[in-house]
Motif scaffolding. Structure first.
Motif, mmCIF file in Angstrom:
data_model
loop_
_atom_site.group_PDB
_atom_site.id
_atom_site.type_symbol
_atom_site.label_atom_id
_atom_site.label_comp_id
_atom_site.label_asym_id
_atom_site.label_seq_id
_atom_site.Cartn_x
_atom_site.Cartn_y
_atom_site.Cartn_z
ATOM 1 N N ASP A 251 5.311 -5.268 7.214
ATOM 2 C CA ASP A 251 4.180 -4.898 6.812
ATOM 3 C C ASP A 251 3.846 -3.488 6.819
ATOM 4 O O ASP A 251 3.143 -2.933 6.183
ATOM 5 C CB ASP A 251 3.083 -5.556 7.702
ATOM 6 C CG ASP A 251 3.343 -7.168 7.557
ATOM 7 O OD1 ASP A 251 3.835 -7.353 6.113
ATOM 8 O OD2 ASP A 251 2.833 -7.914 8.219
ATOM 9 N N THR B 244 6.213 -0.889 6.607
ATOM 10 C CA THR B 244 7.093 -0.225 5.944
ATOM 11 C C THR B 244 6.779 -0.477 4.212
ATOM 12 O O THR B 244 6.956 0.754 3.706
ATOM 13 C CB THR B 244 8.734 -0.742 5.979
ATOM 14 O OG1 THR B 244 8.762 -0.811 7.563
ATOM 15 C CG2 THR B 244 9.466 0.188 5.295
ATOM 16 N N VAL B 245 6.327 -1.471 3.839
ATOM 17 C CA VAL B 245 6.088 -1.590 2.445
ATOM 18 C C VAL B 245 5.157 -0.619 1.722
ATOM 19 O O VAL B 245 5.601 0.169 0.834
ATOM 20 C CB VAL B 245 5.603 -3.036 2.021
ATOM 21 C CG1 VAL B 245 5.207 -3.235 0.568
ATOM 22 C CG2 VAL B 245 6.491 -4.187 2.286
ATOM 23 N N PRO B 246 3.967 -0.371 2.492
ATOM 24 C CA PRO B 246 3.102 1.031 2.032
ATOM 25 C C PRO B 246 3.921 2.224 1.989
ATOM 26 O O PRO B 246 3.774 3.009 1.132
ATOM 27 C CB PRO B 246 1.896 0.992 2.764
ATOM 28 C CG PRO B 246 2.105 -0.284 3.736
ATOM 29 C CD PRO B 246 3.446 -0.932 3.352
ATOM 30 N N GLN B 247 4.727 2.269 3.061
ATOM 31 C CA GLN B 247 5.429 3.631 2.970
ATOM 32 C C GLN B 247 6.610 3.648 1.775
ATOM 33 O O GLN B 247 6.834 4.945 1.339
ATOM 34 C CB GLN B 247 6.277 3.658 4.493
ATOM 35 C CG GLN B 247 5.322 3.751 5.478
ATOM 36 C CD GLN B 247 5.970 3.497 6.680
ATOM 37 O OE1 GLN B 247 7.096 3.122 6.854
ATOM 38 N NE2 GLN B 247 5.077 3.679 7.969
ATOM 39 N N GLU C 182 6.106 2.501 -1.162
ATOM 40 C CA GLU C 182 5.212 2.591 -2.166
ATOM 41 C C GLU C 182 4.675 4.140 -2.421
ATOM 42 O O GLU C 182 4.818 4.417 -3.566
ATOM 43 C CB GLU C 182 4.044 1.577 -2.244
ATOM 44 C CG GLU C 182 4.277 0.224 -2.444
ATOM 45 C CD GLU C 182 3.387 -0.809 -2.256
ATOM 46 O OE1 GLU C 182 2.065 -0.378 -1.755
ATOM 47 O OE2 GLU C 182 3.146 -1.904 -2.213
ATOM 48 N N TYR C 183 4.344 4.738 -1.371
ATOM 49 C CA TYR C 183 3.952 5.941 -1.354
ATOM 50 C C TYR C 183 5.121 7.019 -1.888
ATOM 51 O O TYR C 183 5.248 7.837 -2.662
ATOM 52 C CB TYR C 183 3.681 6.686 0.092
ATOM 53 C CG TYR C 183 3.192 7.880 0.026
ATOM 54 C CD1 TYR C 183 1.871 8.335 -0.399
ATOM 55 C CD2 TYR C 183 4.178 8.972 0.252
ATOM 56 C CE1 TYR C 183 1.597 9.496 -0.343
ATOM 57 C CE2 TYR C 183 3.867 10.399 0.396
ATOM 58 C CZ TYR C 183 2.361 10.691 -0.023
ATOM 59 O OH TYR C 183 2.019 11.992 0.004
ATOM 60 N N THR D 279 11.769 1.277 -4.503
ATOM 61 C CA THR D 279 11.626 -0.327 -4.619
ATOM 62 C C THR D 279 12.615 -0.819 -3.501
ATOM 63 O O THR D 279 13.520 -0.482 -3.316
ATOM 64 C CB THR D 279 12.246 -0.607 -5.960
ATOM 65 O OG1 THR D 279 11.524 0.243 -6.797
ATOM 66 C CG2 THR D 279 11.878 -2.222 -5.968
ATOM 67 N N TRP E 144 3.099 -10.045 -1.046
ATOM 68 C CA TRP E 144 1.955 -10.033 -0.277
ATOM 69 C C TRP E 144 1.451 -11.658 -0.111
ATOM 70 O O TRP E 144 1.400 -12.212 -1.095
ATOM 71 C CB TRP E 144 0.552 -9.189 -0.570
ATOM 72 C CG TRP E 144 -0.642 -9.185 0.530
ATOM 73 C CD1 TRP E 144 -1.505 -9.902 -0.247
ATOM 74 C CD2 TRP E 144 -0.733 -8.738 1.541
ATOM 75 N NE1 TRP E 144 -2.468 -9.618 1.138
ATOM 76 C CE2 TRP E 144 -1.852 -9.041 2.021
ATOM 77 C CE3 TRP E 144 0.399 -8.019 2.304
ATOM 78 C CZ2 TRP E 144 -2.263 -8.696 3.181
ATOM 79 C CZ3 TRP E 144 -0.315 -7.558 3.562
ATOM 80 C CH2 TRP E 144 -1.484 -7.883 4.077
ATOM 81 N N TYR F 260 3.359 -9.545 4.459
ATOM 82 C CA TYR F 260 4.384 -9.837 3.463
ATOM 83 C C TYR F 260 5.370 -11.077 3.569
ATOM 84 O O TYR F 260 5.954 -11.121 4.675
ATOM 85 C CB TYR F 260 5.138 -8.670 3.264
ATOM 86 C CG TYR F 260 4.343 -7.476 2.453
ATOM 87 C CD1 TYR F 260 4.260 -7.393 1.257
ATOM 88 C CD2 TYR F 260 3.753 -6.678 3.298
ATOM 89 C CE1 TYR F 260 3.409 -6.463 0.323
ATOM 90 C CE2 TYR F 260 2.792 -5.721 2.560
ATOM 91 C CZ TYR F 260 2.813 -5.638 1.214
ATOM 92 O OH TYR F 260 1.918 -4.639 0.675
#
Lengths: 327, 94
Positions: A243, A245-248, A250-251, A255, A263, A270
């Protein structure tokens, strides 16, 4: 940098019900257990094995990154990598010292690592193929380690908890320098971005395997939880890590190599695809691409350092004798 | 014969004005190497301005099994504490 559900915990213990109940009452009252306190043999054995594996992982963990020190692309990156690898060595020493308070000697632990009897985190049996691996390791491998190590700061065994507080303070630098390195590649040329994506593709699954087997397959986990050696289950920690790491990712515009990652509104986290546990166990058992090299490198360091240890002891003896003669 | 390298306990003073505090332990052949190793392992980020090293074998520790007889008697000697004595508010802070 290490983390991994303990491999082969053995919490069996033979003390009387009354002794165990008294010990459990101390644990439940959040009392810390200190080196000379009475403790169940299973508690001691589990800790020796866990702290030992943890220490070995720090020491072996110096190798994949040490591999890139001479090839760092700038002085800034080289200084950071050197400092990080030195920290890993330091973390290993803090941990060996915590394990030694339980009555096991440094020599015994070193011997178990070199003979292959003791395990270390499977993550270090993967090769570091490109410079981008240095970024990904800091971001993901150290990131996963932090998730695992923060709750260990509240471990019921005092010396382990104190060592972990020290380790966690330093680990944050490891993750941040790694993520910053990934940023410079991800926002760089298309070739640089491809290089960091390739590194991510190789390290993602091994990183989430670092939390160890699923809870349902994790034997002896319950006893470690009851003794408050462990505070969260493997799956709980893995979920937290994903949870975060996914937004990191994305930044960075990268992929994560899991087509099933999505999600889940209901659980507020996730969902991820199936983990290849057969690979995990192969690597834990020493069949990782680098397993032989890692132990060979440790043996070489130990053997080639023998004369230094002997000389230092001989020198100390000579000085001591001279001092005695002078008195 | 394999000789073992002695174990030393490390105490660090974070800054002047504070006492040395136990930081951990280190293996070293003698006190000179012990100080150097302690510096490398325990003060990489300005954790201290002074280090003590003591051979672990030289430390004498109280027995945790005797903790009750050693330390519990203080709990019933409440007259050793200032709050045991009632002083009227009129007297002012004391």
């Amino acid at each position: 940098m290490y983390s991994q559900g303990l491999i082969g915990a053995d919490g069996r213990t033979t003390e009387s019900e009354e002794f165990l109940a008294r010990f459990q009452a101390r644990i439940d009252a959040e009392e810390k257990i200190e080196p000379n306190d009475a403790m169940p043999e299973g508690y001691r054995r589990t800790l020796v094995r866990q702290i030992g594996q943890h220490a070995h992982s720090e020491i072996v963990g110096m190798l994949p990154e040490g591999n890139w020190i001479t090839r760092a692309p700038s002085l800034r990156r080289k200084a950071a990598l050197l400092a990080k690898v030195q920290d890993e060595g330091g973390h290993g020493l803090y941990l060996y010292c915590a394990a030694e308070t339980l009555g096991v000697s440094r020599e015994e632990m070193t011997e178990e690592l070199l003979s292959g009897k003791a395990k270390y985190s499977s993550i270090f049996n993967y090769p570091t193929l490109s410079w981008a691996d240095m970024g990904i390791i800091g971001w993901l491998v150290d990131g996963a380690a932090i998730m695992n190590q923060i709750p260990l700061c509240r471990c019921s065994y005092g010396p382990y908890a104190r060592a972990m507080i020290r380790v966690c303070k330093e680990e944050s630098f490891h993750q941040r320098q790694g993520y910053e390195l990934c940023m410079s590649l991800a926002f760089g040329t298309p070739e640089q971005k491809a290089m960091v994506q390739d590194a991510l593709n190789r390290w993602w699954w091994p990183s989430i395997m670092m939390f160890g087997p699923h809870d349902a397959d994790s034997q002896n986990s319950d006893q470690s939880m009851a003794w408050k050696i462990k505070r969260f289950s493997n799956d709980e920690l893995r979920q937290k890590f994903i949870d975060a790491t996914v937004p990191q990712a994305e930044y960075l515009g990268l992929t994560l190599p899991d087509p099933d990652l999505k999600w889940n509104e209901a659980k507020g986290g996730y969902d991820h695809g199936p983990i290849d546990w057969s690979e995990f166990w192969r690597v834990v058992k020493g069949q990782g691409p680098m397993a032989r090299d890692r132990i060979k490198a440790r043996k070489k360091a130990w053997d080639e350092g023998a004369w230094v240890r002997e000389a230092a002891l001989a020198h100390a003896e000579k000085r001591q004798a001279r001092k005695m003669a002078a008195e | 014969m394999v000789q073992t390298t002695p174990l030393w306990e490390v105490f660090i003073r974070p800054r002047n004005g504070l006492a040395h505090k136990h930081a951990g332990s280190i293996h070293a052949a003698d006190e000179v190497l012990a100080l150097q190793a302690a510096r490398d392992v325990y003060t990489r980020r300005g954790e201290g301005t002074s280090i003590w090293v003591v051979r672990s074998a030289d430390i004498v520790a109280s027995d945790p099994d005797q903790a009750a007889e050693n330390f519990e008697p203080t709990a019933d000697k409440i007259y050793r504490h200032p709050t045991f004595y009632d002083i009227p508010d009129d007297v002012g802070h004391m």
